[in-house]
Design an enzyme around this catalytic site. Structure first.
Site, short mmCIF file in Angstrom:
data_model
loop_
_atom_site.label_atom_id
_atom_site.label_comp_id
_atom_site.label_asym_id
_atom_site.label_seq_id
_atom_site.Cartn_x
_atom_site.Cartn_y
_atom_site.Cartn_z
N ARG A 21 0.74 -1.31 0.28
CA ARG A 21 -0.02 0.27 0.10
C ARG A 21 0.89 1.72 0.13
O ARG A 21 0.62 2.16 -0.76
CB ARG A 21 -1.13 0.29 1.71
CG ARG A 21 -1.92 1.47 1.42
CD ARG A 21 -2.40 0.77 2.96
NE ARG A 21 -3.45 2.10 3.66
CZ ARG A 21 -3.45 2.73 4.24
NH1 ARG A 21 -1.39 2.93 4.54
NH2 ARG A 21 -3.65 3.76 4.59
N ALA A 22 1.87 0.94 0.95
CA ALA A 22 2.81 2.29 0.94
C ALA A 22 3.39 2.79 -0.43
O ALA A 22 3.34 3.79 -1.10
CB ALA A 22 3.75 2.13 1.70
N VAL A 24 2.66 1.27 -3.55
CA VAL A 24 1.80 2.20 -4.45
C VAL A 24 1.37 3.70 -4.06
O VAL A 24 1.75 4.43 -4.99
CB VAL A 24 0.38 1.10 -4.63
CG1 VAL A 24 -0.56 1.54 -5.63
CG2 VAL A 24 1.24 0.04 -4.95
N GLY A 105 16.03 -15.56 0.93
CA GLY A 105 16.03 -15.67 -0.60
C GLY A 105 15.53 -15.18 -1.86
O GLY A 105 16.06 -14.71 -2.37
N ASP A 128 11.46 -14.12 9.96
CA ASP A 128 12.77 -15.22 10.98
C ASP A 128 13.82 -14.52 11.52
O ASP A 128 14.55 -14.24 12.00
CB ASP A 128 13.42 -15.37 10.00
CG ASP A 128 12.83 -16.90 9.43
OD1 ASP A 128 11.95 -17.39 9.89
OD2 ASP A 128 13.43 -17.62 8.43
O1 F6P Z 1 10.88 -18.43 6.11
C1 F6P Z 1 9.79 -18.36 6.83
C2 F6P Z 1 9.12 -19.18 8.08
O2 F6P Z 1 8.34 -19.23 8.30
C3 F6P Z 1 10.77 -19.90 8.34
O3 F6P Z 1 10.04 -19.96 9.49
C4 F6P Z 1 9.96 -21.50 8.76
O4 F6P Z 1 11.00 -22.47 8.70
C5 F6P Z 1 9.50 -21.45 6.98
O5 F6P Z 1 9.06 -20.10 6.51
C6 F6P Z 1 8.15 -22.45 6.86
O6 F6P Z 1 8.12 -22.23 5.63
P1 F6P Z 1 6.85 -23.03 4.50
O7 F6P Z 1 5.48 -22.03 4.46
O8 F6P Z 1 6.53 -22.81 3.14
O9 F6P Z 1 6.27 -23.99 5.25
#
Ligand code: F6P
Length: 324
Positions: A21-22, A24, A105, A128
């Site tokens: 939102r911010a 856009v 990632g 995380d």
């Molecule tokens: O990277 C975020 C996260 O929630 C991690 O803490 C967890 O291990 C993983 O994704 C779970 O992945 P998915 O939602 O693909 O099962």
């Protein structure tokens, strides 16, 4: 920069919608034409773009998840051809800049796209809290609040029954959530990938909590630790007789990533999102927009990609002092 797309990628995090939102609205303010990419890097490969106006991002500020959808795209990660298609798809829509909201990632993907010549800005978002370039990322505060509510609830029943409990939280390769939950939730034992203690040691520390007069004992483990809930449960079951007490286990799972973002996450997401547009408008690229020492910070994506932050040592020391 006239035509800018935003993508949410990897695991969703509460606050992603507030960031979109911010982005856009800040982009529109600067006269940019804004687009959303559906379903993360999968949508980027398939050139699945939608135009986004200020009205299209109404009523999403308070919603968890991401209305754009997200994905963990193995194809994008592994295939140079898929990456090329992603860049060409943006070119076909005459998009000249991309903002990537996501974690580790996803920001490695951003770095790759930048290397390929596309102007890219990242926005730090992962529960995380393992992204280099941000003290705290979008979603962490909400996830922690959910965890602490669960810990507090478990504690009341644990105390009534004088039981030992183990709660598993998310975090994958990073123990930040478990450690923070240990400090804010008063746990006796913390297991993380960086401090992957064996189940026998978990048992010893739970017993020690009981022996120093606690009416219940609580362990918190990380899903990505070798000695996660499953492993600890197996150990307790196979050594039931010698241990002499049972372990009750709660795996919080995706509950931690769902639901409405906290006020903190909404503000953080709004500030990081608008700062990402600001950076792009001034010609900046190849940077992660994060939050360091209470302010917006820019860190080169090349320094972020492929690395992950570990929880500060002082937090472990504090936990040691508090666990008495
Ligand atoms: O990277 C975020 C996260 O929630 C991690 O803490 C967890 O291990 C993983 O994704 C779970 O992945 P998915 O939602 O693909 O099962």
């Amino acid at each position: 920069m006239k035509r800018v797309a935003v993508v949410t990628s990897g695991g969703d995090a509460p606050g992603m919608n507030a960031a979109v939102r911010a982005i856009v609205r800040a982009g529109t303010e600067k006269g940019m034409t804004m687009f959303g990419v559906r379903n993360g890097y999968e949508g980027l490969i398939a050139s699945d773009l939608i135009p986004l106006s200020n009205r299209d991002v109404s009523e999403i500020l308070h919603l968890g998840g991401t209305f754009l959808g997200t994905a963990r795209s193995t194809e994008f990660k592994q295939s140079g051809d898929a990456q090329q298609r992603a860049v060409e798809g943006l070119g076909a829509h005459e998009v000249d800049g991309l903002i990537v909201i996501g974690g580790n990632g996803s920001q490695s993907g951003s770095a790759r796209l930048e290397e390929m010549g596309l102007p890219v800005v990242g926005v730090a978002s992962t529960v995380d809290n393992d992204l280099v370039g941000s003290d705290i990322s979008i979603g962490v505060d909400t996830a922690l609040n959910i965890i602490i509510e669960a810990v507090d609830r478990v504690r009341t029943t644990a105390e009534s029954h004088h039981r030992a409990f183990l709660i598993e939280v998310m975090g994958r390769d990073c123990g930040y959530l478990a450690l923070a939950a240990g400090i804010a939730g008063g746990a006796d034992v913390i297991v993380t990938p960086e401090n992957d203690i064996e189940p026998a040691e978990v048992e010893r520390q739970l017993r020690a909590a009981h022996e120093r007069g606690k009416r219940y004992a609580l362990a918190v483990t990380t899903d990505g630790a070798v000695n996660n809930a499953q492993r600890c449960m197996e150990f307790f079951q196979s050594h039931e007789e010698e241990i002499g007490y049972e372990l009750r286990v709660t795996i919080l799972g995706h509950v931690q990533r769902g639901g409405s973002p906290t006020t903190f996450d909404r503000i953080l997401a709004s500030r990081l999102g608008s700062a990402a547009v600001e950076l792009m408008a001034s010609g900046g690229s190849g940077q992660l927009v994060g939050w360091i020492d209470g302010d917006i910070a820019h860190t080169p994506l090349a320094e972020v990609a492929g690395r992950h932050k570990v929880a500060p040592q002082e937090m472990w020391e504090l936990l040691r002092v508090l666990t008495k």
